[in-house]
Scaffold this motif. Structure first.
Motif, PDB file in Angstrom:
ATOM      1  N   PRO A 111     -59.381   3.773  -4.034  1.00 17.06           N
ATOM      2  CA  PRO A 111     -59.442   5.111  -3.421  1.00 17.06           C
ATOM      3  C   PRO A 111     -58.305   6.019  -3.891  1.00 17.06           C
ATOM      4  CG  PRO A 111     -59.767   3.409  -1.760  1.00 17.06           C
ATOM      5  CD  PRO A 111     -59.310   2.724  -3.005  1.00 17.06           C
ATOM      6  N   ARG A 112     -57.163   5.457  -4.159  1.00 15.41           N
ATOM      7  CA  ARG A 112     -56.021   6.248  -4.612  1.00 15.41           C
ATOM      8  C   ARG A 112     -56.196   6.718  -6.055  1.00 15.41           C
ATOM      9  NH1 ARG A 112     -54.594   3.470  -0.357  1.00 15.41           N
ATOM     10  NH2 ARG A 112     -52.920   4.345   0.941  1.00 15.41           N
ATOM     11  N   GLN A 124     -59.036   7.363  -7.364  1.00 15.65           N
ATOM     12  CA  GLN A 124     -60.034   8.434  -7.289  1.00 15.65           C
ATOM     13  C   GLN A 124     -59.396   9.751  -6.872  1.00 15.65           C
ATOM     14  OE1 GLN A 124     -62.980   6.827  -4.618  1.00 15.65           O
ATOM     15  NE2 GLN A 124     -63.538   5.182  -6.045  1.00 15.65           N
ATOM     16  N   ARG A 125     -58.406   9.691  -5.987  1.00 13.46           N
ATOM     17  CA  ARG A 125     -57.716  10.910  -5.585  1.00 13.46           C
ATOM     18  C   ARG A 125     -56.925  11.515  -6.738  1.00 13.46           C
ATOM     19  NH1 ARG A 125     -55.018   8.213  -0.286  1.00 13.46           N
ATOM     20  NH2 ARG A 125     -56.956   7.395   0.595  1.00 13.46           N
ATOM     21  N   CYS A 126     -56.588  10.680  -7.709  1.00 20.34           N
ATOM     22  CA  CYS A 126     -55.895  11.175  -8.905  1.00 20.34           C
ATOM     23  C   CYS A 126     -56.880  11.761  -9.915  1.00 20.34           C
ATOM     24  CB  CYS A 126     -55.110  10.045  -9.565  1.00 20.34           C
ATOM     25  SG  CYS A 126     -53.765   9.390  -8.563  1.00 20.34           S
ATOM     26  N   GLU A 131     -48.610  10.528   1.929  1.00 20.34           N
ATOM     27  CA  GLU A 131     -49.380  10.783   3.146  1.00 20.34           C
ATOM     28  C   GLU A 131     -48.619  10.398   4.409  1.00 20.34           C
ATOM     29  OE1 GLU A 131     -51.304   6.977   1.296  1.00 20.34           O
ATOM     30  OE2 GLU A 131     -50.053   8.677   0.666  1.00 20.34           O
TER      31      GLU A 131
END
Length: 495
Positions: free
Chosen positions: A191-192, A194-196, A216
């Motif tokens: 998920p991290r 993908q945030r990048c 966060e």
């Protein structure tokens, strides 16, 4: 030349060299000049002095013999190392239309919120690093030459014998732990990534420092809470970090200060310096706890055990065991509640994310060691081969794409990566024993602090695996580390 004379020379030269490098790392001096110091001790860093020390006599002699061997290398590489550090201290990275001092740009990777901007900074850093490639190759070429002159054809075998580490057996256990924990890692990291704006296997390495920073959760890691939290933590253990006459703290932010937190030990039990360059957020807390572990270990060493056992570790695994143990306090959800005032549910989430970072770093270092062993298993000076290995090997397991221009910059000498990994295995086992003996809140028990004082008074006498064995654990086993990963990441709410 007597043994006592050689030890005195090592003590004096170590004191001067540590302070010289500290001033440069702290941004208090632009140019490092260790070469001049080493040359003043040319009589010490010589084959003649080495021949005077019989490593078979005892443990102190063995440590001194190893230090002299490394000193032979340092004498031949000191001038080039000075030039390399001076280059990076002066270098500027061109980030868009802005020129940024190299170490300042490196520190920005951990706090820059915009993914595209992080990649721009990373590209600028890579261009600077590539400029230093020839000088770095010169240093590595000299190291290999010195080893051959001393009868060591294999870089791997040399460090294996000096540190008494079976790298093949270690790597087998690390591969097992990494493979077993891979589903937990993928679940946390993807998920991290993908945030990048990327996926697993396509995310540039330049995002890793920011992911590690857990922005966060910045609201919990305020500047105002930092010092009170640290003071109360060590006070409850009965460890006077902030009042110790042997430990000197440097928390200032200077443009030329290396962002990598560190401890300098001119002489264990007498003078220790802790350097941290604040960047904001959880990273400041973790870095301070980690380096505080080093500072307390060396600051509370009993100098009466003799300079060699106080200052010369067989490897870096033993000192890193204690720094990782203290850093691990910050991952405990109960500590997060008590020290930082986080509500219970939020503390659990943060603890899970911090464990995710821990697993990310463990995965990175297993890949780093695999790369280094492969590199030195062949010709370590083959530029094209080295770049290819660095580009391809870490990507398979970490999910990050590594810029080949970092193939030498992102490598510590003497397989320090292996020492980190051995320390992680040992730390998890020692922490488990502390919980059994002093309870879940062992880090708030003065009796645990007294036990740590006793351990640290021994300086560098034992090794990480020996400490685990003394406590009834399994040296070299990754089971305790795996159990910790599972406990914090399985079924927990991850941010």
């Amino acid at each position: 030349m007597h043994f006592e004379t050689i030890v005195r020379g090592l003590r004096d030269s170590n004191y001067e060299l540590n302070n010289e490098s500290r001033l440069v790392r702290a941004g208090l001096k632009a140019e490092q000049n260790t070469a001049a110091i080493v040359e003043r001790y040319a009589w010490l860093y010589s084959p003649d002095a080495l021949a005077e020390v019989d490593a078979a006599v005892g443990e102190s002699e063995k440590r001194v013999h190893g230090a002299l061997l490394q000193g032979l290398i340092e004498r031949r590489t000191a001038a080039a190392q000075d030039r390399l550090l001076g280059f990076f201290a002066r270098a500027e990275a061109q980030v868009g239309g802005e020129k940024v001092q190299f170490f300042t740009a490196l520190a920005r990777l951990a706090v820059e919120p915009a993914p595209k901007r992080r990649e721009e900074i990373g590209e600028a850093l890579s261009r600077v690093i590539e400029e230093a490639e020839e000088l770095t190759l010169e240093i590595n070429r000299t190291v290999m030459t010195v080893l051959r002159e001393q009868g060591h054809e294999s870089y791997i075998r040399f460090w294996s014998e000096l540190k008494q580490v079976d790298y093949s057996a270690l790597q087998s256990e690390l591969v097992r732990v990494r493979a077993t924990s891979a589903p937990l890692y993928r679940g946390w990291i993807e998920p991290r990534l993908q945030r990048c704006g990327h996926g697993f296997g396509s995310t540039p390495q330049f995002h890793q420092p920011y992911i590690r920073g857990l922005a966060e959760h910045d609201a919990v890691y305020t500047k105002e809470r930092f010092e009170p939290a640290m003071r109360s933590t060590f006070a409850r253990l009965g460890l006077e970090l902030f009042q110790s006459p042997t430990i000197h703290l440097d928390l200032s932010d200077r443009p030329g200060k290396n962002p990598r937190a560190s401890v300098s030990v001119p002489e264990a039990g007498r003078e220790v310096h802790l350097l941290v360059r604040p960047a904001g957020g959880n990273h400041d807390y973790a870095a301070f706890l980690h380096e505080a572990g080093h500072a307390l270990h060396f600051g509370l060493t009993d100098p009466e055990i003799g300079w060699p056992l106080a200052n010369l570790s067989r490897s870096f695994a033993y000192p890193e065991l204690w720094s990782f143990l203290i850093e691990g306090i910050g991952r405990d959800p109960l500590w997060l509640q008590e020290a930082l005032g986080a509500p219970a549910e939020q503390a659990q989430t943060i603890a899970a994310d911090l464990t995710g970072v821990h697993l990310m770093m463990f995965t990175r270092y297993t890949a780093k060691l695999a790369y280094e062993l492969e590199l030195f298993g062949g010709d370590p000076l083959d530029r094209e081969r080295g770049r290819r290995l660095y580009r391809e090997l870490p990507r398979r397991t970490t999910g990050f794409v590594y810029d080949e221009r970092w193939w030498q910059y992102d490598r510590d000498d003497a397989f320090y990566s292996a020492d980190y990994l051995r320390a992680w295995l040992a730390q998890a086992d020692v922490e488990r024993r502390l919980r059994q003996r002093f309870g879940e809140r062992w880090w708030a028990d003065p009796a645990a602090g007294a036990w740590l004082r006793q351990q640290w008074s021994r300086g560098c006498e034992p090794e990480a695996e020996e400490t685990v064995a003394e406590l009834g654990g399994r040296p070299g086993s990754g089971e305790a580390l795996l159990a910790m990963f599972r406990e914090r990441l399985e079924g927990m709410r991850v941010g």
